[in-house]
Design an enzyme around this catalytic site. Structure first.
Site, PDB file in Angstrom:
ATOM      1  N   LEU A 138       1.093  -1.244  -0.256  1.00  0.00           N
ATOM      2  CA  LEU A 138       0.019  -0.142   0.025  1.00  0.00           C
ATOM      3  C   LEU A 138       1.034   1.075  -0.247  1.00  0.00           C
ATOM      4  N   HIS A 143       3.858   8.190  -0.494  1.00  0.00           N
ATOM      5  CA  HIS A 143       2.230   8.364   0.206  1.00  0.00           C
ATOM      6  C   HIS A 143       2.670   7.454   1.204  1.00  0.00           C
ATOM      7  N   CYS A 246      -8.622  -3.938   5.638  1.00  0.00           N
ATOM      8  CA  CYS A 246      -8.107  -5.304   5.717  1.00  0.00           C
ATOM      9  C   CYS A 246      -6.518  -4.324   6.737  1.00  0.00           C
ATOM     10  N   MET A 345      15.124   0.336  33.701  1.00  0.00           N
ATOM     11  CA  MET A 345      15.544  -0.465  35.095  1.00  0.00           C
ATOM     12  C   MET A 345      17.014  -1.458  35.322  1.00  0.00           C
ATOM     13  N   GLY A 347      18.801  -0.867  34.171  1.00  0.00           N
ATOM     14  CA  GLY A 347      20.633  -0.278  34.260  1.00  0.00           C
ATOM     15  C   GLY A 347      21.193  -0.787  32.957  1.00  0.00           C
ATOM     16  N   GLY A 348      22.509  -0.468  32.925  1.00  0.00           N
ATOM     17  CA  GLY A 348      23.420  -0.953  31.725  1.00  0.00           C
ATOM     18  C   GLY A 348      23.147  -2.215  31.454  1.00  0.00           C
ATOM     19  N   GLU A 371       1.513   0.455  10.054  1.00  0.00           N
ATOM     20  CA  GLU A 371      -0.555   0.579  10.289  1.00  0.00           C
ATOM     21  C   GLU A 371      -1.431   2.105  10.746  1.00  0.00           C
ATOM     22  N   THR A 373       0.377   5.912  11.859  1.00  0.00           N
ATOM     23  CA  THR A 373       0.867   6.153  12.923  1.00  0.00           C
ATOM     24  C   THR A 373       0.328   6.452  14.112  1.00  0.00           C
ATOM     25  N   HIS A 374       0.744   6.942  15.003  1.00  0.00           N
ATOM     26  CA  HIS A 374       0.405   7.262  16.371  1.00  0.00           C
ATOM     27  C   HIS A 374      -0.497   8.546  16.204  1.00  0.00           C
TER      28      HIS A 374
HETATM   29  P1  TGC Z   1     -11.807   9.161   3.809  1.00  0.00           P
HETATM   30  O1  TGC Z   1     -11.697   9.651   2.731  1.00  0.00           O
HETATM   31  O2  TGC Z   1     -11.869   9.216   5.351  1.00  0.00           O
HETATM   32  O3  TGC Z   1     -11.519   7.406   3.402  1.00  0.00           O
HETATM   33  C1  TGC Z   1     -11.642   6.988   2.152  1.00  0.00           C
HETATM   34  C2  TGC Z   1     -12.501   5.365   2.329  1.00  0.00           C
HETATM   35  O4  TGC Z   1     -12.716   4.541   3.291  1.00  0.00           O
HETATM   36  C3  TGC Z   1     -13.798   4.442   3.962  1.00  0.00           C
HETATM   37  N1  TGC Z   1     -12.352   4.409   4.873  1.00  0.00           N
HETATM   38  C4  TGC Z   1     -12.308   3.269   5.633  1.00  0.00           C
HETATM   39  N2  TGC Z   1     -13.391   1.322   5.340  1.00  0.00           N
HETATM   40  C5  TGC Z   1     -12.836   0.746   5.890  1.00  0.00           C
HETATM   41  N3  TGC Z   1     -12.703   0.374   6.764  1.00  0.00           N
HETATM   42  C6  TGC Z   1     -12.177   1.434   6.981  1.00  0.00           C
HETATM   43  N4  TGC Z   1     -11.010   1.127   7.987  1.00  0.00           N
HETATM   44  C7  TGC Z   1     -11.923   2.808   6.790  1.00  0.00           C
HETATM   45  N5  TGC Z   1     -11.445   3.971   7.075  1.00  0.00           N
HETATM   46  C8  TGC Z   1     -11.892   4.871   5.957  1.00  0.00           C
HETATM   47  C9  TGC Z   1     -13.952   6.155   3.800  1.00  0.00           C
HETATM   48  O5  TGC Z   1     -15.343   5.947   4.985  1.00  0.00           O
HETATM   49  C10 TGC Z   1     -13.960   6.171   2.475  1.00  0.00           C
HETATM   50  O6  TGC Z   1     -15.231   4.932   2.151  1.00  0.00           O
HETATM   51  P2  TGC Z   1     -16.116   5.946   0.443  1.00  0.00           P
HETATM   52  O7  TGC Z   1     -16.348   5.372   0.416  1.00  0.00           O
HETATM   53  O8  TGC Z   1     -16.681   7.648   1.054  1.00  0.00           O
HETATM   54  O9  TGC Z   1     -14.836   6.700  -0.032  1.00  0.00           O
HETATM   55  O10 TGC Z   1      -9.576   9.043   3.669  1.00  0.00           O
HETATM   56  P3  TGC Z   1      -8.665   9.671   3.904  1.00  0.00           P
HETATM   57  O11 TGC Z   1      -8.390   9.554   2.688  1.00  0.00           O
HETATM   58  O12 TGC Z   1      -8.895  10.813   3.711  1.00  0.00           O
HETATM   59  O13 TGC Z   1      -6.974   8.662   4.720  1.00  0.00           O
HETATM   60  C11 TGC Z   1      -8.136   8.758   5.878  1.00  0.00           C
HETATM   61  C12 TGC Z   1      -6.599   8.006   6.916  1.00  0.00           C
HETATM   62  C13 TGC Z   1      -5.468   9.110   6.814  1.00  0.00           C
HETATM   63  C14 TGC Z   1      -7.695   7.860   7.825  1.00  0.00           C
HETATM   64  C15 TGC Z   1      -6.174   6.990   6.056  1.00  0.00           C
HETATM   65  O14 TGC Z   1      -6.206   7.093   5.211  1.00  0.00           O
HETATM   66  C16 TGC Z   1      -5.195   6.002   6.674  1.00  0.00           C
HETATM   67  O15 TGC Z   1      -5.431   5.436   7.854  1.00  0.00           O
HETATM   68  N6  TGC Z   1      -3.682   6.748   6.683  1.00  0.00           N
HETATM   69  C17 TGC Z   1      -3.125   5.874   7.222  1.00  0.00           C
HETATM   70  C18 TGC Z   1      -2.059   4.965   6.569  1.00  0.00           C
HETATM   71  C19 TGC Z   1      -1.922   3.207   7.210  1.00  0.00           C
HETATM   72  O16 TGC Z   1      -2.409   3.350   7.798  1.00  0.00           O
HETATM   73  N7  TGC Z   1      -0.741   2.807   6.371  1.00  0.00           N
HETATM   74  C20 TGC Z   1      -0.807   1.098   6.432  1.00  0.00           C
HETATM   75  C21 TGC Z   1      -0.383   0.424   6.040  1.00  0.00           C
HETATM   76  S1  TGC Z   1       0.004  -1.024   5.635  1.00  0.00           S
HETATM   77  C22 TGC Z   1       0.888  -1.295   7.309  1.00  0.00           C
HETATM   78  O17 TGC Z   1       1.714  -0.088   7.523  1.00  0.00           O
HETATM   79  C23 TGC Z   1       1.794  -2.831   7.763  1.00  0.00           C
HETATM   80  S2  TGC Z   1       3.226  -2.932   8.588  1.00  0.00           S
HETATM   81  C24 TGC Z   1       2.625  -4.681   8.564  1.00  0.00           C
HETATM   82  C25 TGC Z   1       3.685  -5.447   9.585  1.00  0.00           C
HETATM   83  O18 TGC Z   1       4.537  -5.254   9.307  1.00  0.00           O
HETATM   84  O19 TGC Z   1       2.610  -5.492  10.662  1.00  0.00           O
HETATM   85  P1  FAD Z   2       4.732  10.298   6.744  1.00  0.00           P
HETATM   86  O1  FAD Z   2       2.942   9.867   6.207  1.00  0.00           O
HETATM   87  O2  FAD Z   2       5.481  10.897   6.150  1.00  0.00           O
HETATM   88  O3  FAD Z   2       4.340  11.082   8.249  1.00  0.00           O
HETATM   89  C1  FAD Z   2       5.318  11.497   8.679  1.00  0.00           C
HETATM   90  C2  FAD Z   2       5.207  11.999  10.183  1.00  0.00           C
HETATM   91  O4  FAD Z   2       3.847  13.001   9.704  1.00  0.00           O
HETATM   92  C3  FAD Z   2       4.302  11.226  10.610  1.00  0.00           C
HETATM   93  O5  FAD Z   2       5.167  11.943  12.033  1.00  0.00           O
HETATM   94  C4  FAD Z   2       2.868  11.219  11.156  1.00  0.00           C
HETATM   95  O6  FAD Z   2       1.972  10.811  11.684  1.00  0.00           O
HETATM   96  C5  FAD Z   2       3.493  13.225  10.460  1.00  0.00           C
HETATM   97  N1  FAD Z   2       1.507  13.151   9.543  1.00  0.00           N
HETATM   98  C6  FAD Z   2       1.185  12.633   8.075  1.00  0.00           C
HETATM   99  N2  FAD Z   2       0.395  12.844   8.106  1.00  0.00           N
HETATM  100  C7  FAD Z   2      -0.140  14.247   9.429  1.00  0.00           C
HETATM  101  C8  FAD Z   2      -1.428  14.903   9.481  1.00  0.00           C
HETATM  102  N3  FAD Z   2      -1.684  14.860   8.624  1.00  0.00           N
HETATM  103  N4  FAD Z   2      -1.476  15.322  10.234  1.00  0.00           N
HETATM  104  C9  FAD Z   2      -0.413  15.518  11.721  1.00  0.00           C
HETATM  105  N5  FAD Z   2       0.518  14.924  11.601  1.00  0.00           N
HETATM  106  C10 FAD Z   2       0.532  13.994   9.732  1.00  0.00           C
HETATM  107  N6  FAD Z   2       3.381  -0.271   4.258  1.00  0.00           N
HETATM  108  C11 FAD Z   2       2.952  -1.064   3.447  1.00  0.00           C
HETATM  109  O7  FAD Z   2       1.913  -0.927   2.587  1.00  0.00           O
HETATM  110  N7  FAD Z   2       2.927  -2.415   3.528  1.00  0.00           N
HETATM  111  C12 FAD Z   2       3.545  -2.949   4.313  1.00  0.00           C
HETATM  112  O8  FAD Z   2       3.852  -4.201   5.144  1.00  0.00           O
HETATM  113  C13 FAD Z   2       4.571  -2.611   5.660  1.00  0.00           C
HETATM  114  N8  FAD Z   2       5.267  -2.027   6.431  1.00  0.00           N
HETATM  115  C14 FAD Z   2       6.347  -1.567   7.087  1.00  0.00           C
HETATM  116  C15 FAD Z   2       6.981  -2.147   7.595  1.00  0.00           C
HETATM  117  C16 FAD Z   2       8.207  -1.030   8.406  1.00  0.00           C
HETATM  118  C17 FAD Z   2       9.442  -1.642   9.720  1.00  0.00           C
HETATM  119  C18 FAD Z   2       7.966   0.542   8.388  1.00  0.00           C
HETATM  120  C19 FAD Z   2       8.437   1.120   8.781  1.00  0.00           C
HETATM  121  C20 FAD Z   2       6.906   0.509   7.884  1.00  0.00           C
HETATM  122  C21 FAD Z   2       6.120  -0.442   6.373  1.00  0.00           C
HETATM  123  N9  FAD Z   2       4.711   0.531   6.021  1.00  0.00           N
HETATM  124  C22 FAD Z   2       4.291  -0.986   4.942  1.00  0.00           C
HETATM  125  C23 FAD Z   2       4.985   1.086   5.909  1.00  0.00           C
HETATM  126  C24 FAD Z   2       3.541   2.443   6.752  1.00  0.00           C
HETATM  127  O9  FAD Z   2       2.554   2.057   7.122  1.00  0.00           O
HETATM  128  C25 FAD Z   2       4.433   3.339   7.440  1.00  0.00           C
HETATM  129  O10 FAD Z   2       5.928   4.265   7.147  1.00  0.00           O
HETATM  130  C26 FAD Z   2       3.244   4.994   7.750  1.00  0.00           C
HETATM  131  O11 FAD Z   2       2.013   4.669   7.463  1.00  0.00           O
HETATM  132  C27 FAD Z   2       3.589   5.625   7.908  1.00  0.00           C
HETATM  133  O12 FAD Z   2       4.317   6.396   6.409  1.00  0.00           O
HETATM  134  P2  FAD Z   2       5.661   7.212   6.124  1.00  0.00           P
HETATM  135  O13 FAD Z   2       6.393   6.552   6.620  1.00  0.00           O
HETATM  136  O14 FAD Z   2       5.284   7.758   4.753  1.00  0.00           O
HETATM  137  O15 FAD Z   2       5.243   8.290   6.915  1.00  0.00           O
END
Ligand code: TGC
Ligand code: FAD
Length: 392
Positions: A138, A143, A246, A345, A347-348, A371, A373-374
């Site tokens: 993703l 992005h 997902c 807790m 220490g070294g 998944e 950020t905070h």
């Molecule tokens: P937004 O306009 O809010 O939503 C777009 C459309 O999606 C719908 N929606 C959802 N649908 C199902 N489940 C959810 N959780 C949903 N959240 C939103 C929403 O209703 C809308 O639908 P429609 O029909 O109106 O179009 O989207 P946005 O562009 O404003 O973004 C919102 C935001 C920032 C919350 C979202 O994009 C987000 O969660 N950003 C964080 C990205 C992220 O978590 N990336 C993770 C990548 S994968 C990964 O990190 C794997 S690590 C795995 C590992 O090693 O364990």
């Molecule tokens: P950015 O989006 O550039 O964010 C940088 C900082 O800006 C963060 O502190 C964030 O909170 C802040 N920020 C961003 N937008 C805003 C806002 N609107 N307002 C205020 N603050 C904001 N992705 C996958 O798709 N698949 C994977 O399997 C996967 N595995 C990963 C494994 C590891 C070890 C790591 C480190 C990342 C992985 N990721 C994966 C990517 C992960 O989901 C992204 O790193 C995460 O979503 C943040 O994106 P970024 O790193 O581009 O940070």
């Protein structure tokens, strides 16, 4: 590394909320982690390598698709069992839990929920057994928090799709057999495509120099005019909601997993505090160290209750995205704070690989970022309670 003497804290007798099946599943995972993960994980983290030999064991404890129906090779368990498995695996190492999370919630889940019956039958049993490993693409270089802006795209070429673009930070990418990739069609709508290793123009270079999740393999996905068969498009859901759906499942698993890392740090620090003598008494007999331990067990207990309740809501199909965000954010932050305090807790000794704490602490720096950020999870909660989206 020291022998694994882990004893799980259960301050509020939460075991009484679990069924016999929950406890059986959890205990099997716990025992497997002690036997197969704890003895080797420090070495693999030090050399920055994923221990591929544990794949079969992960499959055997039901870590690949715990809640996927048995007809597709999954374990057919409920959401609390799924959470408990993630808790136990992350008690061992967040990177190992990452591999299981990605396989289950980011690869098997979309194929199960959005795939055709042919795709389910073709891929799910092999993913459940570990014969195939998967990854989820993703995030892109430009992005991360805003995946809706992605530029990876595909064009309809009649008998196939032509895929171009790049994904970054992808867990499992360097060894995955298949990738579930999110890309835009010519109208800009997001779809999921199953891309298989070996397709011409598809490469997965490994990301090196990580100080975190070192026992998990991370890489890029590069698509240079990759011809993807039309039957590899996930037909039953499109739009950004598809990948975000997902993430709900994976974030839920992380909420449980973070408790596992926190429990391990707390348990290690508690034991050390009783054994380490300074000024002629155990450091655990000092008020400052007791404050740390008392706060740790309080926060772990609160997180256990929050997450158990979320599991009940998930089982009833009622948990919202915002409720999952709250648990992921709270529990990972809780675990990171506990890891930092536990590290002090010791220490070294706390900075060495003799103990698991520093590895947990460094791992959790990824878990607090991936998944969502905070801060993004805070904004999801903020949006939920106010009705205003502050992202844009
Ligand atoms: P937004 O306009 O809010 O939503 C777009 C459309 O999606 C719908 N929606 C959802 N649908 C199902 N489940 C959810 N959780 C949903 N959240 C939103 C929403 O209703 C809308 O639908 P429609 O029909 O109106 O179009 O989207 P946005 O562009 O404003 O973004 C919102 C935001 C920032 C919350 C979202 O994009 C987000 O969660 N950003 C964080 C990205 C992220 O978590 N990336 C993770 C990548 S994968 C990964 O990190 C794997 S690590 C795995 C590992 O090693 O364990
Ligand atoms: P950015 O989006 O550039 O964010 C940088 C900082 O800006 C963060 O502190 C964030 O909170 C802040 N920020 C961003 N937008 C805003 C806002 N609107 N307002 C205020 N603050 C904001 N992705 C996958 O798709 N698949 C994977 O399997 C996967 N595995 C990963 C494994 C590891 C070890 C790591 C480190 C990342 C992985 N990721 C994966 C990517 C992960 O989901 C992204 O790193 C995460 O979503 C943040 O994106 P970024 O790193 O581009 O940070």
């Amino acid at each position: 590394m020291k022998p694994d003497l882990f004893q799980a804290p259960d301050y509020y007798n939460l075991d009484e909320l679990l069924t016999e099946e929950h406890k059986m599943v959890r205990d099997a995972a716990r025992e497997w982690v002690k036997r197969e993960v704890s003895p080797i994980i420090e070495e693999y983290a030090q050399k920055a390598e994923f221990p591929k030999q544990i794949i079969k064991g992960l499959a055997d404890i039901g870590a690949f698709g715990p809640y996927i129906p048995e007809q597709y090779g999954g374990a057919g368990l409920d959401q609390i069992s799924y959470g408990l498995i993630m808790q136990e695996i992350e008690r061992g190492d967040s990177g190992v839990r990452s591999t299981a999370s990605v396989q289950s919630s980011l690869v098997m889940y979309p194929i199960w929920k959005y795939g055709s019956e042919e795709q389910r039958v073709k891929y799910l049993p092999k993913l459940a057994s570990g014969e195939f490993m998967g990854c989820f693409g993703l995030t892109e270089p430009d992005h991360g928090s805003n995946p809706g802006g992605m530029i990876t795209n595909f064009k309809d070429k009649g008998d196939h799709y032509l895929l171009n673009g790049a994904k970054m930070w992808i867990s499992n990418a360097p060894f995955a057999d298949i990738a579930v990739v999110w890309a835009k069609d010519e109208s800009g709508r997001i779809h999921g495509l199953i891309v298989e290793r070996g397709m011409e123009g598809f490469t997965t270079p490994e990301t090196h120099n990580k100080w975190s999740l070192r026992a998990s393999a991370t890489g890029e996905l590069i698509f240079d005019n990759v011809k993807v068969p039309k039957e590899n498009l996930l037909p039953n859901k499109s739009g950004l909601g598809a990948p975000l759906g997902c993430l709900d499942s994976a974030r839920y698993g992380i909420a449980w997993g973070a408790i596992g890392a926190a429990m391990d740090c707390y348990d290690t620090a508690l034991r050390y505090s009783k054994e380490r003598i300074q000024f002629d008494k155990p450091i655990g007999a000092t008020q400052l160290q007791q404050k740390k331990l008392a706060e740790m067990i309080t926060e772990i207990t609160k997180a256990q209750l929050l997450t158990w309740r979320l599991g009940v809501l998930r089982n009833e199909g009622k948990a919202t995205t915002a409720q999952i965000s709250m648990a992921k954010r709270n529990n990972v932050d809780m675990a990171l704070t506990i890891a930092r305090d536990a590290r002090q807790m010791l220490g070294g000794m706390g900075i060495t690989g003799e103990y698991s704490i520093m590895r947990h602490m460094m791992n959790l720096e990824s878990v607090v970022t991936y998944e969502g950020t905070h801060d993004i999870h805070l904004l999801i909660t903020g949006m939920d309670v106010t009705g205003f989206a502050a992202f844009k």
